[in-house]
Design an enzyme around this catalytic site. Structure first.
Site, short mmCIF file in Angstrom:
data_model
loop_
_atom_site.label_atom_id
_atom_site.label_comp_id
_atom_site.label_asym_id
_atom_site.label_seq_id
_atom_site.Cartn_x
_atom_site.Cartn_y
_atom_site.Cartn_z
N PRO A 2 7.77 27.45 -27.32
CA PRO A 2 7.33 27.32 -28.72
C PRO A 2 6.80 26.13 -29.29
O PRO A 2 7.16 24.88 -29.16
CB PRO A 2 8.85 27.38 -29.31
CG PRO A 2 9.68 27.64 -28.15
CD PRO A 2 8.88 27.14 -26.98
N GLU A 3 5.62 26.49 -29.70
CA GLU A 3 4.91 25.22 -30.85
C GLU A 3 5.40 25.82 -32.48
O GLU A 3 5.96 26.91 -32.39
CB GLU A 3 3.67 25.21 -30.53
CG GLU A 3 3.19 24.85 -29.10
CD GLU A 3 2.00 24.18 -29.13
OE1 GLU A 3 1.35 23.69 -29.72
OE2 GLU A 3 1.40 24.14 -27.70
#
Length: 271
Positions: A2-3
């Site tokens: 996850p960014e």
DNA sequence: ACTGGCTCCTGAGGGC
DNA sequence: TGCCCTCAGGAGCCAG
């Protein structure tokens, strides 16, 4: 991995499913995350309603009347909403059961994520207080980057990934944004001119916007959200494309390590 | 004040 | 088929 786009997509997906719901109980199956999951959640949350789900940087902020549950997904963290009697999965760490019979479960195989409690202003929490501006905020601009980077020898890519500089730009989008902006990732941050930072700010926003849009279509259903890995993969120009020919100038994409991180760039386009 | 390096953890993927 | 090795990565922490 996850960014910011994935965290924001998670926020948009989960908020309508939990807002105004009242917590019946909290079950901590495995407290071992980056920091131990605070046991006080078990007595604090029941009886309280989720008022909203916000985000600061890559932290999700579940707001309750008496405080805020702060959730970081780390590398492999997932939130999913299930019936409370649904079978548990491997690496389910925490379960927040609501009075309507649903449950929000936090699953994290690599345990890089965290779950914290803040009784006061969450933005003043130790983990959040020193963070840089959001990439879409006015505070993130060329003048700011230029001022902050003067005299800095660190390469521009790790500089961009430093959460004290700007939040939410992880390894993938740092490579992508620098490609779009035509900046070599190895260039010392202190040598980057203002006009070039102008391009970088624009590129960061463009790449994050596109990724959020793509994430939005992929993570529609949160009752079944184990995520679909590589959801933005087809739109990446350099990341993971070592040896492929650059889509712009046909130079082979190069992979190097920079600040312990895989870094991809086009030697033709990025100077 | 900076900078680079190490660390946590598990699963995927490559090589043989 | 199966085993072993390497790599992936967010971000805190620490030594120089």
């Amino acid at each position: 991995m996850p960014e910011l786009p994935e965290v924001e997509t998670t926020r948009r997906g989960i908020e309508p499913l939990v807002v105004n719901k009242e917590v019946a109980r909290v079950v901590i199956h495995n407290a071992a995350l980056r920091w131990p999951v605070p046991g006080e959640l078990i007595r604090l949350l029941p009886g309280q309603q989720v008022r909203s789900v916000g985000r600061r940087s890559k932290y999700l902020l579940f707001s309750f009347a008496q405080g805020t549950l702060i959730v970081h997904l780390g590398m492999t963290g997932h939130l999913r909403l299930t019936p409370c009697d649904a079978e548990r999965r491997k690496h389910d760490h925490v379960e927040i059961v609501f009075t309507d019979g649903t449950a929000m479960r936090y699953n994290d195989s690599r345990r890089f994520g965290s779950m914290l409690w803040s009784a006061a202003d969450p933005l003043q929490h130790q983990r959040l207080v020193g963070l840089g501006p959001e990439p879409f905020s006015p505070g993130f601009n060329a003048t700011y980057l230029h001022r902050l980077s003067r005299g800095r020898k660190v390469a521009v890519k790790p500089f961009l990934m430093d959460a004290r500089v700007v939040v939410g730009v992880g390894n993938i989008y740092a490579s992508e944004a620098l490609f779009r902006a035509g900046i070599a990732p190895t260039c010392p941050a202190g040598k980057v001119g203002k006009a070039v930072f102008e391009r970088l700010v624009k590129s960061v926003r463009e790449i994050l916007t596109a990724a959020i849009a793509a994430g939005g279509t992929t993570f529609r259903d949160f009752s079944d959200s184990q995520g679909r890995p590589g959801y933005f993969r087809q739109e990446l120009c350099v990341y993971g494309r070592n040896g492929d020919l650059c889509t712009v100038c046909s130079t082979p994409i190069k992979q190097i390590r920079l600040g312990q991180r895989s870094t991809f760039f086009c030697p033709g386009c990025q100077k």
